[in-house]
Design a protein around this motif. Structure first.
Motif, mmCIF file in Angstrom:
data_model
loop_
_atom_site.group_PDB
_atom_site.id
_atom_site.type_symbol
_atom_site.label_atom_id
_atom_site.label_comp_id
_atom_site.label_asym_id
_atom_site.label_seq_id
_atom_site.Cartn_x
_atom_site.Cartn_y
_atom_site.Cartn_z
ATOM 1 N N VAL A 94 0.835 -1.195 0.000
ATOM 2 C CA VAL A 94 0.000 0.000 0.000
ATOM 3 C C VAL A 94 0.877 1.256 0.000
ATOM 4 O O VAL A 94 0.614 2.215 -0.737
ATOM 5 C CB VAL A 94 -0.956 -0.014 1.224
ATOM 6 C CG1 VAL A 94 -1.660 1.315 1.374
ATOM 7 C CG2 VAL A 94 -1.966 -1.139 1.077
ATOM 8 N N ALA A 95 1.928 1.258 0.816
ATOM 9 C CA ALA A 95 2.815 2.419 0.870
ATOM 10 C C ALA A 95 3.508 2.640 -0.475
ATOM 11 O O ALA A 95 3.592 3.781 -0.973
ATOM 12 C CB ALA A 95 3.845 2.237 1.972
ATOM 13 N N LEU A 96 4.017 1.580 -1.091
ATOM 14 C CA LEU A 96 4.674 1.711 -2.402
ATOM 15 C C LEU A 96 3.689 2.164 -3.466
ATOM 16 O O LEU A 96 4.023 2.985 -4.332
ATOM 17 C CB LEU A 96 5.325 0.395 -2.802
ATOM 18 C CG LEU A 96 6.559 -0.010 -1.990
ATOM 19 C CD1 LEU A 96 7.045 -1.385 -2.429
ATOM 20 C CD2 LEU A 96 7.655 1.014 -2.146
ATOM 21 N N GLY A 97 2.460 1.659 -3.424
ATOM 22 C CA GLY A 97 1.436 2.090 -4.378
ATOM 23 C C GLY A 97 1.104 3.562 -4.217
ATOM 24 O O GLY A 97 0.927 4.288 -5.197
ATOM 25 N N THR A 98 1.008 4.008 -2.963
ATOM 26 C CA THR A 98 0.721 5.420 -2.699
ATOM 27 C C THR A 98 1.847 6.306 -3.227
ATOM 28 O O THR A 98 1.594 7.352 -3.851
ATOM 29 C CB THR A 98 0.540 5.648 -1.186
ATOM 30 O OG1 THR A 98 -0.491 4.779 -0.711
ATOM 31 C CG2 THR A 98 0.176 7.086 -0.886
ATOM 32 N N ILE A 99 3.078 5.910 -2.984
ATOM 33 C CA ILE A 99 4.220 6.678 -3.484
ATOM 34 C C ILE A 99 4.215 6.723 -5.006
ATOM 35 O O ILE A 99 4.441 7.779 -5.607
ATOM 36 C CB ILE A 99 5.535 6.084 -2.942
ATOM 37 C CG1 ILE A 99 5.638 6.316 -1.437
ATOM 38 C CG2 ILE A 99 6.743 6.695 -3.655
ATOM 39 C CD1 ILE A 99 6.779 5.582 -0.771
ATOM 40 N N ALA A 100 3.931 5.606 -5.650
ATOM 41 C CA ALA A 100 3.888 5.559 -7.111
ATOM 42 C C ALA A 100 2.777 6.456 -7.652
ATOM 43 O O ALA A 100 2.968 7.181 -8.632
ATOM 44 C CB ALA A 100 3.696 4.119 -7.584
ATOM 45 N N LEU A 101 1.612 6.447 -7.012
ATOM 46 C CA LEU A 101 0.488 7.273 -7.455
ATOM 47 C C LEU A 101 0.812 8.758 -7.318
ATOM 48 O O LEU A 101 0.589 9.544 -8.241
ATOM 49 C CB LEU A 101 -0.771 6.924 -6.655
ATOM 50 C CG LEU A 101 -2.016 7.750 -6.962
ATOM 51 C CD1 LEU A 101 -2.451 7.530 -8.401
ATOM 52 C CD2 LEU A 101 -3.128 7.414 -5.994
ATOM 53 N N LEU A 102 1.372 9.130 -6.159
ATOM 54 C CA LEU A 102 1.735 10.533 -5.944
ATOM 55 C C LEU A 102 2.818 10.988 -6.930
ATOM 56 O O LEU A 102 2.769 12.100 -7.460
ATOM 57 C CB LEU A 102 2.185 10.760 -4.504
ATOM 58 C CG LEU A 102 1.095 10.662 -3.443
ATOM 59 C CD1 LEU A 102 1.716 10.741 -2.050
ATOM 60 C CD2 LEU A 102 0.058 11.752 -3.647
ATOM 61 N N SER A 103 3.776 10.137 -7.184
ATOM 62 C CA SER A 103 4.832 10.475 -8.148
ATOM 63 C C SER A 103 4.267 10.680 -9.539
ATOM 64 O O SER A 103 4.634 11.615 -10.240
ATOM 65 C CB SER A 103 5.892 9.363 -8.176
ATOM 66 O OG SER A 103 6.510 9.224 -6.931
ATOM 67 N N ALA A 104 3.347 9.794 -9.917
ATOM 68 C CA ALA A 104 2.741 9.914 -11.240
ATOM 69 C C ALA A 104 1.943 11.209 -11.347
ATOM 70 O O ALA A 104 1.992 11.893 -12.381
ATOM 71 C CB ALA A 104 1.833 8.716 -11.519
ATOM 72 N N LEU A 105 1.231 11.572 -10.279
ATOM 73 C CA LEU A 105 0.465 12.814 -10.322
ATOM 74 C C LEU A 105 1.363 14.056 -10.387
ATOM 75 O O LEU A 105 1.067 15.004 -11.079
ATOM 76 C CB LEU A 105 -0.441 12.895 -9.087
ATOM 77 C CG LEU A 105 -1.604 11.901 -9.062
ATOM 78 C CD1 LEU A 105 -2.335 11.992 -7.713
ATOM 79 C CD2 LEU A 105 -2.574 12.164 -10.200
ATOM 80 N N VAL A 106 2.449 14.033 -9.646
ATOM 81 C CA VAL A 106 3.347 15.189 -9.615
ATOM 82 C C VAL A 106 4.091 15.343 -10.942
ATOM 83 O O VAL A 106 4.208 16.451 -11.481
ATOM 84 C CB VAL A 106 4.343 15.078 -8.447
ATOM 85 C CG1 VAL A 106 5.472 16.102 -8.564
ATOM 86 C CG2 VAL A 106 3.621 15.232 -7.117
ATOM 87 N N PHE A 107 4.580 14.255 -11.506
ATOM 88 C CA PHE A 107 5.390 14.352 -12.704
ATOM 89 C C PHE A 107 4.593 14.485 -13.996
ATOM 90 O O PHE A 107 5.146 14.889 -15.009
ATOM 91 C CB PHE A 107 6.347 13.151 -12.792
ATOM 92 C CG PHE A 107 7.421 13.176 -11.749
ATOM 93 C CD1 PHE A 107 8.309 14.233 -11.677
ATOM 94 C CD2 PHE A 107 7.538 12.162 -10.816
ATOM 95 C CE1 PHE A 107 9.290 14.286 -10.715
ATOM 96 C CE2 PHE A 107 8.524 12.192 -9.844
ATOM 97 C CZ PHE A 107 9.412 13.251 -9.794
ATOM 98 N N THR A 108 3.317 14.162 -13.972
ATOM 99 C CA THR A 108 2.524 14.322 -15.196
ATOM 100 C C THR A 108 1.824 15.667 -15.250
ATOM 101 O O THR A 108 1.145 15.973 -16.220
ATOM 102 C CB THR A 108 1.454 13.202 -15.304
ATOM 103 O OG1 THR A 108 0.644 13.210 -14.132
ATOM 104 C CG2 THR A 108 2.111 11.865 -15.528
ATOM 105 N N ARG A 109 1.973 16.483 -14.201
ATOM 106 C CA ARG A 109 1.376 17.816 -14.185
ATOM 107 C C ARG A 109 2.077 18.735 -15.175
ATOM 108 O O ARG A 109 3.280 18.718 -15.313
ATOM 109 C CB ARG A 109 1.559 18.421 -12.804
ATOM 110 C CG ARG A 109 0.324 18.388 -11.983
ATOM 111 C CD ARG A 109 0.620 18.900 -10.624
ATOM 112 N NE ARG A 109 -0.079 20.137 -10.389
ATOM 113 C CZ ARG A 109 0.023 20.834 -9.309
ATOM 114 N NH1 ARG A 109 0.837 20.460 -8.354
ATOM 115 N NH2 ARG A 109 -0.665 21.914 -9.133
ATOM 116 N N ASP A 110 1.312 19.554 -15.852
ATOM 117 C CA ASP A 110 1.897 20.516 -16.805
ATOM 118 C C ASP A 110 2.166 21.803 -16.162
ATOM 119 O O ASP A 110 1.787 22.563 -15.563
ATOM 120 C CB ASP A 110 0.985 20.691 -18.015
ATOM 121 C CG ASP A 110 1.040 19.461 -18.897
ATOM 122 O OD1 ASP A 110 0.070 19.256 -19.612
ATOM 123 O OD2 ASP A 110 2.053 18.752 -18.887
#
Length: 110
Positions: A94-110
């Motif tokens: 769960v912790a790794l999934g949360t980190i992956a989700l947050l990373s994806a949201l931060v890095f895909t932002r324009d």
């Protein structure tokens, strides 16, 4: 007149010789002083070089010692973390999934 000229020349020659002798003596004295200063600078530099080498060796030994201690601590922590993951894999996933989700949201932002 010739006698006066000869006396004058003799006086000038004597004065010239005494000036030359004085200059040679001064040059010899200066050479000795320069040699003494050069020896003093060499000794001073040699002592500082030895001190710097000693300090560098002590620092390297301390870094090696502290590195071994840190490596043992990291090994212990990794072992504890590995056991915790084996005992409870769900919170880690769960912790790794949360980190992956947050990373994806931060890095895909324009």
């Amino acid at each position: 007149m010739a006698t006066a000229a000869k006396r004058t020349l003799k006086t000038v020659e004597d004065a010239g010789e005494s000036v030359s002798d004085a200059l040679f003596d001064q040059i010899a004295t200066l050479r000795k002083e320069i040699a003494a200063v050069a020896d003093a600078v060499g000794d001073y530099g040699g002592h500082h070089l030895g001190d710097a080498q000693h300090n560098a060796m002590a620092l390297a030994k301390e870094v090696r010692h502290q590195g071994a201690i840190v490596a043992r601590q990291v090994n212990r922590q990794a072992s504890v973390a590995g056991k915790a993951i084996q005992d409870n894999p769900v919170p880690v996933i769960v912790a790794l999934g949360t980190i992956a989700l947050l990373s994806a949201l931060v890095f895909t932002r324009d």
